[in-house]
Design an enzyme around this catalytic site. Sequence first.
Site, short mmCIF file in Angstrom:
data_model
loop_
_atom_site.label_atom_id
_atom_site.label_comp_id
_atom_site.label_asym_id
_atom_site.label_seq_id
_atom_site.Cartn_x
_atom_site.Cartn_y
_atom_site.Cartn_z
N LEU A 208 0.85 -1.19 0.00
CA LEU A 208 0.00 0.00 0.00
C LEU A 208 0.89 1.25 0.00
O LEU A 208 1.30 1.73 1.04
CB LEU A 208 -0.90 0.00 1.25
CG LEU A 208 -1.55 -1.35 1.60
CD1 LEU A 208 -2.29 -1.24 2.93
CD2 LEU A 208 -2.50 -1.79 0.51
N ASP A 209 1.15 1.78 -1.18
CA ASP A 209 2.11 2.88 -1.29
C ASP A 209 1.47 4.11 -1.94
O ASP A 209 0.70 3.97 -2.90
CB ASP A 209 3.31 2.42 -2.13
CG ASP A 209 4.49 3.37 -2.01
OD1 ASP A 209 4.56 4.15 -1.03
OD2 ASP A 209 5.36 3.35 -2.91
#
Length: 233
Positions: A9-10
Amino acid sequence: MPNHVAIILDGNRRWAKKRGLGALDGHESGGRRVIELAMDFFATGINIVSLFAFSTENWGRPEDEVNYLMAMFEKNFKAEISSFQRYKVKISVIGSRVNIPESLLHSIQEAEEATKSYTERQLLMAIDYSGRFDILQACKSLAEKAKNGVIQVEDINEKIMEKELMTNCSEFPNPDLLIRTSGEQRISNFFLWQSAYTELYFPNVLWPDYDKAEYMKALTWYQQRNRRFGRRV
């Protein structure tokens, strides 16, 4: 269709910066996407979704940001237990628990206990997780067992090694597809052993903007891959 999809999750902070917001606003927006998207993946027939929510290296971020993330994780675990039970999703949290706040640990244990009997779907949350540490702790465990005569060194193989990794809580520990949002093209110490033959997908979309249309693109891309696992086809 992949059995196991892993997601890094970036892009939360970059999403917020583009909108003139603070980093915490980005994390709040990204946090809302987590459960929604996991449920969307399950709806397509995927059995396991793994989320790299907080790396061991993330402890180096500003204290207020870390505290916010810990509180957000705790809030989400408490708020979503009923949803996990309704959809029969087993919750498993991997990573070191040494530095996790007691209140978050309690929420994790409560969610794991409440969903432990489910077998069809599993949400694997990596919090304070490091792929290098995972391999290291597995090696230490095997070394200790060999030292105490529980196993023989010559008996150690990949299957036995995988039983010592933190992903041993999953029926399909090795992801078929790994997605990292934001366009960054590296896996950043996530599932180093488990990703040996994983298909890697790097969309140029920041995590809070990653929606159903985007994950369908990822699944379509995956279905077009020719997975040979080192063999000639």
